[in-house]
Enzyme design. Structure first.
Site, mmCIF file in Angstrom:
data_model
loop_
_atom_site.group_PDB
_atom_site.id
_atom_site.type_symbol
_atom_site.label_atom_id
_atom_site.label_comp_id
_atom_site.label_asym_id
_atom_site.label_seq_id
_atom_site.Cartn_x
_atom_site.Cartn_y
_atom_site.Cartn_z
ATOM 1 N N CYS A 3 20.440 3.911 19.543
ATOM 2 C CA CYS A 3 21.215 5.092 19.147
ATOM 3 C C CYS A 3 21.588 5.974 20.338
ATOM 4 C CB CYS A 3 20.476 5.897 18.080
ATOM 5 S SG CYS A 3 19.144 6.943 18.706
ATOM 6 N N GLY A 48 0.799 -1.225 0.000
ATOM 7 C CA GLY A 48 0.000 0.000 0.000
ATOM 8 C C GLY A 48 0.827 1.268 0.000
ATOM 9 N N LEU A 105 -5.622 -5.096 -4.353
ATOM 10 C CA LEU A 105 -5.853 -4.103 -5.406
ATOM 11 C C LEU A 105 -6.689 -2.908 -4.945
ATOM 12 C CD1 LEU A 105 -6.440 -6.516 -8.437
ATOM 13 C CD2 LEU A 105 -4.314 -5.443 -7.689
ATOM 14 N N CYS A 161 -4.168 -7.849 11.136
ATOM 15 C CA CYS A 161 -4.167 -6.969 9.963
ATOM 16 C C CYS A 161 -5.518 -7.016 9.266
ATOM 17 C CB CYS A 161 -3.097 -7.402 8.987
ATOM 18 S SG CYS A 161 -1.466 -7.355 9.696
ATOM 19 N N CYS A 197 18.290 5.400 24.574
ATOM 20 C CA CYS A 197 17.840 4.476 23.522
ATOM 21 C C CYS A 197 18.819 3.300 23.413
ATOM 22 C CB CYS A 197 17.755 5.215 22.184
ATOM 23 S SG CYS A 197 17.471 4.120 20.790
ATOM 24 N N ASN A 199 4.890 -4.898 9.530
ATOM 25 C CA ASN A 199 5.116 -5.749 10.705
ATOM 26 C C ASN A 199 6.267 -5.219 11.553
ATOM 27 O OD1 ASN A 199 7.673 -7.520 10.211
ATOM 28 N ND2 ASN A 199 6.600 -7.420 8.263
HETATM 29 ZN ZN LIG Z 1 17.245 5.633 19.078
#
Ligand SMILES: [Zn+2]
Length: 397
Positions: free
Chosen positions: A375, A168, A198, A315, A372, A258
């Site tokens: 990161c 999509g 579709l 879904c 985090c 997902n």
């Molecule tokens: Zn991060």
């Protein structure tokens, strides 16, 4: 040449000094050695664009004779500089020299014999890259936009974008980026086209049912724009292939539905320092943001863990308004073009949310999480859990 023309030429020769190609080359070489702070000579090519396109002297500025009076002060603002002019044979540059003197340039010099003699003497020249006639027509509306222009179109043609999924979101994004002339599109998708796709996955059609989505997308793109190279990957993104596949691309468009793939992609993109343009849709709502490694938050900064599977409708149950992925996928395409061209303010650290029923766009500021796991200051995007498969719903903020 008529008598009057000859008289004008004689007069111009009296007023404007001339250098032979060899003299010009020596002067330019000396200037080259003197370094960038010591550039007294500005080399100006006064020929037409088609002549310039066929080859010109390295370092020259292009100001066609017809635009000389209008453009030279922008090209050479300092009138005390030596302006070394050349054309094809040395006539137009002589006339141009006279014009520059009239405009107050103190030292205008014409190169006798022009580019023709320069080339014949075996002196160096470059051939600029040009769009073909077909490309000039196809991308004409880009060429008219100063922020894109010919240089931007070349950037796009040289760019490589990877689509995670030809569904999509990937359908409209890939279709528009192919139309825009992004030169190489990679599509990874292991699924085949089904009738239920579709309603929103507009890059496919009835005759493609049962075909691999990546192959179907490739066919549609090549019918739209044969200029584009499409690389298909009939496989699922996983730990064993993600680093290899994303390595070849400049920007990655996340059209997955997902969670495991999102986490997997996030971590691999951080490691490879690749921006991910993220989109997701749910019923009447969609959201888009850009995860630019270490400049803004990453997916794990926002959603360290997926919602419990019990809270996530399947879904098939969730459903989506058919047009909604079109809106979000196109916003992803726009963000991708901005990143590739280096223009505007990409949605880094900003989540754009679209509520189709309310007819509203809202924006949420997103911040990097110093803790985090991927990161953050002490985080590292390797060997983090990617979670069990649960069906996608957009994570709520
Ligand atoms: Zn991060």
């Amino acid at each position: 040449m008529g008598d009057a023309s000859r008289a004008i030429m004689r007069q111009a020769r009296k007023q404007v000094s001339e250098w032979t190609p060899a003299q010009a080359n020596d002067a330019l070489a000396q200037q080259h050695e003197a370094g960038s702070d010591n550039q007294d000579i500005v080399l100006v090519d006064v020929r037409e664009k088609y002549e310039w396109n066929e080859g010109h002297i390295p370092g020259a500025v292009h100001v066609p004779r017809g635009f000389l009076e209008l453009q030279i002060e922008e090209a050479v603002p300092d009138k005390s500089k030596t302006v070394l002019l050349y054309c094809a044979g040395g006539v137009r540059s002589l006339m141009a020299g006279k014009t520059l003197q009239d405009m107050g340039y103190e030292n205008a010099i014409s190169m006798s014999g022009g580019f023709g003699q320069w080339k014949a003497a075996g002196l160096p020249f470059v051939q600029p890259r040009v769009l073909t006639d077909v490309q000039s027509k196809r991308y004409s509306r880009h060429l008219l936009v100063p922020e894109v222009g010919e240089a931007g179109q070349f950037k796009l043609l040289d760019s490589r974008v990877l689509f995670i999924g030809a569904g999509g979101l990937g359908s409209p994004a890939a279709y528009y980026l192919a139309a825009a002339g992004v030169g190489t599109l990679g599509i990874i998708d292991a699924d085949v086209v089904e009738e239920s796709n579709l309603q929103r996955q507009i890059i496919h059609n009835m005759s493609r049912i049962g075909q691999y989505k990546a192959e179907s997308a490739k066919q549609t793109i090549q019918e739209l724009n044969p200029d584009i190279k499409v690389i298909t990957y009939i496989e699922r993104l996983d730990e064993t292939n993600v680093a290899r596949i994303i390595a070849d691309y400049d920007v990655i468009i996340d059209g997955t539905d997902n969670f495991p793939t999102r986490y997997l992609l996030n971590d691999a993109a951080l490691l490879a320092n690749k921006p991910v343009v993220h989109g997701s849709v749910f019923r009447f709502e969609g959201q888009v943001t850009v995860f630019k490694p270490y400049e803004g938050p990453c997916y794990r900064c926002l959603y360290p863990e997926p919602p419990p599977a019990a809270l996530a409708p399947s879904c098939a149950e969730a459903g989506v308004l058919g047009v909604l992925p079109g809106v979000i996928g196109q916003l992803q395409a726009v963000e991708t073009l901005k990143l590739l061209l280096g223009i505007g303010d990409p949605l880094v650290g900003r989540l754009m949310m679209y509520d189709a029923l309310a007819g509203e766009f809202n924006e949420l500021r997103l911040f990097r999480d110093p803790n985090c796991p991927a990161c953050g200051e002490h985080g590292h995007p390797e060997n983090l859990p990617t979670y069990a498969d649960v069906c996608a719903v957009p994570a709520r903020s």
